[in-house]
Motif scaffolding. Structure first.
Motif, PDB file in Angstrom:
ATOM      1  N   MET A   1      -9.248 -14.649 -37.055  1.00  0.00           N
ATOM      2  CA  MET A   1      -8.853 -15.419 -38.228  1.00  0.00           C
ATOM      3  C   MET A   1      -9.202 -16.887 -37.988  1.00  0.00           C
TER       4      MET A   1
ATOM      5  N   PHE B   1     -12.212 -17.947 -38.459  1.00  0.00           N
ATOM      6  CA  PHE B   1     -13.644 -17.969 -38.137  1.00  0.00           C
ATOM      7  C   PHE B   1     -14.440 -17.397 -39.300  1.00  0.00           C
TER       8      PHE B   1
ATOM      9  N   LYS C   1     -22.712 -21.726 -43.115  1.00  0.00           N
ATOM     10  CA  LYS C   1     -23.296 -20.834 -42.122  1.00  0.00           C
ATOM     11  C   LYS C   1     -23.713 -21.600 -40.860  1.00  0.00           C
TER      12      LYS C   1
ATOM     13  N   LYS D   1     -24.082 -14.054 -35.980  1.00  0.00           N
ATOM     14  CA  LYS D   1     -23.559 -13.934 -37.342  1.00  0.00           C
ATOM     15  C   LYS D   1     -23.155 -15.286 -37.925  1.00  0.00           C
TER      16      LYS D   1
ATOM     17  N   LEU E   1     -20.784 -17.422 -37.121  1.00  0.00           N
ATOM     18  CA  LEU E   1     -19.343 -17.504 -37.380  1.00  0.00           C
ATOM     19  C   LEU E   1     -18.770 -18.682 -36.594  1.00  0.00           C
TER      20      LEU E   1
ATOM     21  N   ASN F   1     -13.392 -22.365 -39.172  1.00  0.00           N
ATOM     22  CA  ASN F   1     -13.305 -23.028 -40.472  1.00  0.00           C
ATOM     23  C   ASN F   1     -12.073 -23.933 -40.489  1.00  0.00           C
TER      24      ASN F   1
HETATM   25  N1  CMC Z   1     -14.341 -12.108 -37.052  1.00  0.00           N
HETATM   26  C1  CMC Z   1     -15.217 -11.132 -36.716  1.00  0.00           C
HETATM   27  N2  CMC Z   1     -16.275 -10.777 -37.478  1.00  0.00           N
HETATM   28  C2  CMC Z   1     -16.448 -11.448 -38.618  1.00  0.00           C
HETATM   29  C3  CMC Z   1     -15.580 -12.482 -39.028  1.00  0.00           C
HETATM   30  C4  CMC Z   1     -14.491 -12.810 -38.197  1.00  0.00           C
HETATM   31  N3  CMC Z   1     -13.654 -13.755 -38.539  1.00  0.00           N
HETATM   32  N4  CMC Z   1     -15.995 -12.970 -40.217  1.00  0.00           N
HETATM   33  C5  CMC Z   1     -17.095 -12.277 -40.552  1.00  0.00           C
HETATM   34  N5  CMC Z   1     -17.376 -11.354 -39.582  1.00  0.00           N
HETATM   35  C6  CMC Z   1     -18.521 -10.436 -39.559  1.00  0.00           C
HETATM   36  C7  CMC Z   1     -18.296  -9.290 -40.520  1.00  0.00           C
HETATM   37  O1  CMC Z   1     -17.699  -8.187 -39.878  1.00  0.00           O
HETATM   38  C8  CMC Z   1     -19.708  -8.996 -40.968  1.00  0.00           C
HETATM   39  O2  CMC Z   1     -20.344  -8.255 -39.968  1.00  0.00           O
HETATM   40  P1  CMC Z   1     -21.463  -7.155 -40.381  1.00  0.00           P
HETATM   41  O3  CMC Z   1     -22.568  -7.934 -41.007  1.00  0.00           O
HETATM   42  O4  CMC Z   1     -21.841  -6.522 -39.067  1.00  0.00           O
HETATM   43  O5  CMC Z   1     -20.814  -6.191 -41.317  1.00  0.00           O
HETATM   44  C9  CMC Z   1     -20.380 -10.370 -40.993  1.00  0.00           C
HETATM   45  O6  CMC Z   1     -19.641 -11.163 -40.044  1.00  0.00           O
HETATM   46  C10 CMC Z   1     -20.329 -11.061 -42.355  1.00  0.00           C
HETATM   47  O7  CMC Z   1     -18.984 -11.049 -42.800  1.00  0.00           O
HETATM   48  P2  CMC Z   1     -18.553 -10.849 -44.310  1.00  0.00           P
HETATM   49  O8  CMC Z   1     -17.146 -10.402 -44.379  1.00  0.00           O
HETATM   50  O9  CMC Z   1     -19.599 -10.025 -44.999  1.00  0.00           O
HETATM   51  O10 CMC Z   1     -18.701 -12.353 -44.819  1.00  0.00           O
HETATM   52  P3  CMC Z   1     -18.058 -12.926 -46.117  1.00  0.00           P
HETATM   53  O11 CMC Z   1     -18.863 -14.093 -46.492  1.00  0.00           O
HETATM   54  O12 CMC Z   1     -17.863 -11.852 -47.121  1.00  0.00           O
HETATM   55  O13 CMC Z   1     -16.591 -13.343 -45.637  1.00  0.00           O
HETATM   56  C11 CMC Z   1     -14.798 -14.587 -44.719  1.00  0.00           C
HETATM   57  C12 CMC Z   1     -16.224 -14.640 -45.276  1.00  0.00           C
HETATM   58  C13 CMC Z   1     -14.266 -16.020 -44.599  1.00  0.00           C
HETATM   59  C14 CMC Z   1     -13.877 -13.818 -45.683  1.00  0.00           C
HETATM   60  C15 CMC Z   1     -14.829 -13.885 -43.331  1.00  0.00           C
HETATM   61  O14 CMC Z   1     -15.639 -14.641 -42.434  1.00  0.00           O
HETATM   62  C16 CMC Z   1     -13.430 -13.699 -42.745  1.00  0.00           C
HETATM   63  O15 CMC Z   1     -12.789 -12.696 -43.047  1.00  0.00           O
HETATM   64  N6  CMC Z   1     -12.944 -14.650 -41.903  1.00  0.00           N
HETATM   65  C17 CMC Z   1     -11.610 -14.603 -41.395  1.00  0.00           C
HETATM   66  C18 CMC Z   1     -10.632 -15.094 -42.438  1.00  0.00           C
HETATM   67  C19 CMC Z   1     -10.684 -16.606 -42.634  1.00  0.00           C
HETATM   68  O16 CMC Z   1     -10.693 -17.375 -41.686  1.00  0.00           O
HETATM   69  N7  CMC Z   1     -10.673 -17.024 -43.912  1.00  0.00           N
HETATM   70  C20 CMC Z   1     -10.598 -18.465 -44.271  1.00  0.00           C
HETATM   71  C21 CMC Z   1     -11.841 -18.945 -44.947  1.00  0.00           C
HETATM   72  S1  CMC Z   1     -11.857 -20.735 -45.072  1.00  0.00           S
HETATM   73  C22 CMC Z   1     -10.607 -21.120 -46.169  1.00  0.00           C
HETATM   74  C23 CMC Z   1     -10.891 -20.705 -47.564  1.00  0.00           C
HETATM   75  O17 CMC Z   1     -11.933 -21.097 -48.115  1.00  0.00           O
HETATM   76  O18 CMC Z   1     -10.050 -20.019 -48.133  1.00  0.00           O
END
Ligand code: CMC
Length: 396
Positions: free
Chosen positions: A270, A272, A278, A324, A326, A329
């Motif tokens: 969390m 990240f 990117k 990736k 990551l 944030n």
């Molecule tokens: N830990 C491990 N793996 C990750 C993470 C993470 N925090 N974030 C993304 N990945 C991997 C994910 O499994 C995927 O792998 P694959 O391509 O092999 O399937 C790849 O990276 C791309 O991830 P995604 O979920 O397709 O990317 P997204 O753009 O849809 O999601 C995100 C972005 C912020 C929801 C996601 O990075 C995440 O869940 N992060 C953790 C939660 C977090 O910190 N959220 C706060 C965001 S900043 C505040 C805001 O704007 O609200």
């Protein structure tokens, strides 16, 4: 099957035109109305930034004075609103209360509201910005069983919030002298500025989609609060702290990094990753520095911060996270700061709500001022049955 472009998660769909916030995710650039976030965080106050987002220009001294005065004027809650809190159990999550109470404002401000009148819309936006810290503090005090504290006109926006959160009827302040301490207020101000807007994120898009139907703005912002609550969005700051507690010690970091990389394990690090940034999150760079300042004063040698830094270091060296793209944030650090300021963990996302209200109402104002805005109505790719005949109960 339908003939529409399939874009799950809206990875490549621009849902609107907007002149409020610009993001270049590759270069790590964030601008509010053209001003770099770094300059605003360094020189501005949250209310100045809120004015900028809502009105398009930085305020003159006189404009800022009137704006602040108006915010103070609207900061009180209708006394009848107190009874809404009585309905919540003491352990209700503050975000649940925020959704309910913000939504309930639509019952107070509806019949007189003429959405065609720009002045009516401006006042609605001001009311939400003014009342959101009062509601947020009331949520906390309800769960603590303490009497509500009225907003004070002699305090700034951030000081007022801290006073409503922590002061006692005896005029004493619970827990050191944070609300008058410049380090705490500066940190809060910066965090609110960094969180104020982020173009078409999930919660802002929710506010826009709900508003596109012409619904009451307080109800639409309540919808935005609901969207913000999730751990993939605003709930991440609370989730970071839970994750750090779960990890517990530096020697367990490799185990959790391995879990984050394991596709059969739903665990993610969390704080990240980001949909748009990117390379790095410019807000994280700013807040990291503030985090040091706050912890120097308030950490009380909390091992959590050391653990957070070690986790960051491990992850940034790991091939999976590099590949990736990551990076930490803004919310990797915001929860750590809030914890040091004695804000309870379940209030972290509420802090985000206070700040993001400035963005939500700005987008609402922008959208409502457009003469030709249309109802938001995405299409779908249908994956169900082709047409078939009804089967009587006895034949199923
Ligand atoms: N830990 C491990 N793996 C990750 C993470 C993470 N925090 N974030 C993304 N990945 C991997 C994910 O499994 C995927 O792998 P694959 O391509 O092999 O399937 C790849 O990276 C791309 O991830 P995604 O979920 O397709 O990317 P997204 O753009 O849809 O999601 C995100 C972005 C912020 C929801 C996601 O990075 C995440 O869940 N992060 C953790 C939660 C977090 O910190 N959220 C706060 C965001 S900043 C505040 C805001 O704007 O609200």
């Amino acid at each position: 099957l339908g003939v529409f472009t399939y874009d799950p998660g809206f990875m490549s769909t621009a849902s609107c035109k907007s002149a409020i916030t610009y993001i270049d995710g590759e270069k790590g650039i964030l601008l509010y109305r053209g001003y770099p976030i770094e300059q605003l965080a360094k020189h501005s106050s949250f209310l100045e930034v809120a004015y900028l987002l809502m009105n398009g220009e930085l305020p003159t001294e006189d404009q800022l004075y009137s704006f602040t005065d108006e915010i103070n004027h609207h900061a009180m809650l209708h006394e009848a609103l107190r009874s809404f809190f009585d309905g919540f159990h003491y352990d209700a999550h503050p975000m649940a209360m925020m959704v309910g109470v913000m939504g309930s404002l639509s019952a107070f401000y509806h019949s007189e509201l003429n959405m065609e009148d720009p002045e009516h819309r401006r006042i609605s936006a001001m009311r939400m910005l003014a009342k959101v810290p009062t509601i947020a503090a009331a949520c906390y005090r309800h769960s603590a069983g303490w009497p509500f504290v009225y907003p004070r006109v002699d305090l700034g926006y951030c000081e007022n919030f801290m006073n409503m959160m922590f002061s006692l009827p005896s005029q004493k302040f619970i827990g050191v002298d944070q609300y008058i301490d410049p380090v705490a207020i500066k940190a809060l101000n910066i965090l609110f500025i960094l969180h104020a807007d982020h173009e078409q994120n999930a919660s802002t898009s929710t506010v826009r989609l709900a508003s596109s139907t012409g619904a009451n703005p307080y109800a639409c912002v309540a919808a935005g609060i609901s969207a913000l609550w999730g751990p993939a969005h605003g709930g991440a700051n609370e989730a970071v702290l839970s994750m750090l507690s779960e990890i517990g010690s530096v020697d367990r970091i490799p185990e959790f990094i391995a879990r984050a990389k394991d596709k059969n394990d739903p665990f993610r690090l969390m704080g990240f990753g980001h949909r748009v940034y990117k390379n790095f999150d410019p807000r994280a760079t700013i807040i990291r520095e503030t985090c040091y300042e706050v912890l120097e004063k308030y950490s009380n040698n909390d091992p959590l911060f050391e653990l957070a830094l070690a986790l960051e270091e491990h992850a940034l060296k790991d091939d999976y996270f590099i590949e990736k793209k990551l990076y930490p944030n803004v919310d990797f650090y915001s929860g750590i700061i809030y914890k040091a300021l004695k804000i309870p963990e379940d209030m972290f996302t509420v802090m985000f709500v206070i700040a993001r209200t400035a963005g939500w109402v700005s987008h609402w104002l922008e959208m409502m001022a457009e003469s030709n805005h249309r109802i938001g109505r995405p299409r779908q790719i249908y994956t169900g049955y082709d047409q078939r005949e009804y089967v009587a109960k006895e034949n199923r």
